[in-house]
Design an enzyme around this catalytic site. Structure first.
Site, PDB file in Angstrom:
ATOM      1  N   LYS A   1       0.825  -1.204   0.000  1.00  0.00           N
ATOM      2  CA  LYS A   1       0.000   0.000   0.000  1.00  0.00           C
ATOM      3  C   LYS A   1       0.863   1.260   0.000  1.00  0.00           C
ATOM      4  CE  LYS A   1      -4.361  -1.521   0.500  1.00  0.00           C
ATOM      5  NZ  LYS A   1      -5.501  -1.094  -0.338  1.00  0.00           N
TER       6      LYS A   1
ATOM      7  N   LYS B   1      -5.479  -9.063  -9.568  1.00  0.00           N
ATOM      8  CA  LYS B   1      -6.761  -9.280  -8.906  1.00  0.00           C
ATOM      9  C   LYS B   1      -7.757  -8.225  -9.369  1.00  0.00           C
ATOM     10  CE  LYS B   1      -6.861  -7.508  -4.477  1.00  0.00           C
ATOM     11  NZ  LYS B   1      -6.517  -7.563  -3.027  1.00  0.00           N
TER      12      LYS B   1
ATOM     13  N   LYS C   1     -11.571  -2.118  -9.528  1.00  0.00           N
ATOM     14  CA  LYS C   1     -12.244  -1.134 -10.376  1.00  0.00           C
ATOM     15  C   LYS C   1     -11.232  -0.192 -11.028  1.00  0.00           C
ATOM     16  CE  LYS C   1     -16.335   1.804 -10.432  1.00  0.00           C
ATOM     17  NZ  LYS C   1     -17.442   2.384  -9.641  1.00  0.00           N
TER      18      LYS C   1
END
Length: 329
Positions: free
Chosen positions: A111, A191, A194
């Site tokens: 992240k 994976k 959106k």
């Protein structure tokens, strides 16, 4: 019954990866365990997001959980921020969690690379709040994917540290790994996300589902119609393992290896099966949306039920750590 806790972020479109990897498994668990499922909105604010859309996403996520079968008669469904004991316990856990343990978390490292402009304390502290989510209910089991196993291990370590310092209070929860296949996006490379534009949404209409499948990447060995394929290298076949019956799976697997069927026929079978499973969920979502107050009533009731458990645990925790006020006699 032994207790389960798990959560899902309201971070955007719920897609078939979420459904197969988590939600469908959650539904199967409600008959075996006392299940508590949470829309973890505080986890979703660790990265930049559109504030104006957050409330809608929370409600949409909760509605989908109910439509998939996680009804209040079978389990507790609520929103994380509606039960403030989660964040209170997270602060206490911060005081027994070494920073080095958080810095080595794989998800934090990933992240931090994705959000270099916003590497905040929330990103680092995410697994401590996750531990509080689980342990505020003294859950013994946590259904997660492989990418979350490290966080559950940290949760176990936090429970051990707290128990060693303040006395036996929390269980060390066990991982319940889903047997569901890991479905990649329609690009077959990453994976579903959106932001990657590679998702098949749980609420996509049949025509959209077919169009996304029709153009999805298939086995790289099948450059031409009569090239034999390798189903184990094909993400479409992985989707078949999640949505198709055993006899269909056998037909597709054999047909791919022998080039007896083409990729379009393979996708047509998958599309039919996927749509058959998703249409009833979509219909239930529409029915829930027609009852304007129903989802609010469910979440309010769910938060009340969750808080009744969490408040008792926090009373015990405050006593153990020595901060509970005791009036003089």
């Amino acid at each position: 019954m032994e207790r389960i806790f798990s959560g899902i972020q309201p971070s955007g479109e719920i897609h078939i990866g979420n459904y197969v990897g988590a939600i469908r498994n959650w539904v199967r668990l409600v008959d075996q365990y006392e299940c508590i499922y949470c829309v973890v909105d505080y986890h979703a604010i660790t990265v930049e997001y559109e504030v104006a859309l957050m409330q809608r996403r929370i409600l949409e996520t909760a509605t989908i959980l109910l439509a998939c079968g996680l009804t209040p008669e079978k389990c507790i469904v609520f929103v994380q921020s509606h039960v403030p004991e989660h964040t209170e316990l997270a602060w206490i856990f911060n005081c027994v969690t070494p920073i080095g343990e958080l810095e080595r978390m794989t998800q934090f490292k990933e992240k931090a690379k994705q959000h270099r402009q916003n590497i905040n304390m929330g990103l680092l502290d995410y697994p401590v709040l996750q531990a509080a989510d689980i342990l505020i209910y003294k859950a013994g089991y946590v259904p997660v994917g492989e990418d979350q196993v490290q966080h559950v291990e940290l949760c176990r370590d936090i429970a051990r540290k707290f128990n060693a310092r303040f006395g036996l209070t929390f269980p060390e929860p066990q991982v319940l790994l889903s047997a569901a296949p890991r479905i990649l996006g329609t690009d077959g490379q990453a994976k579903m996300s959106k932001s990657m534009n590679n998702t098949i949404g749980l609420l996509d209409p049949p025509s959209v589902i077919w169009e996304k499948l029709r153009t999805a990447v298939t086995c790289p060995h099948r450059e031409k119609r009569y090239d034999p394929g390798h189903p184990e290298h094909c993400n479409i076949y992985t989707m078949h393992t999640a949505f198709s019956k055993p006899d269909q799976l056998e037909y597709v697997e054999k047909g791919c290896r022998t080039a007896a069927i083409g990729c379009i026929e393979c996708k047509e079978i998958l599309s039919k099966n996927m749509i058959e499973e998703l249409i009833p969920i979509q219909d239930r979502v529409k029915a829930i949306n027609e009852k304007s107050h129903y989802i609010h009533e469910v979440l309010t009731s769910g938060a009340d039920r969750a808080r009744a458990i969490a408040q008792k645990v926090m009373e015990e925790v405050r006593t153990k750590i020595g901060v509970k006020f005791r009036p003089q006699e």
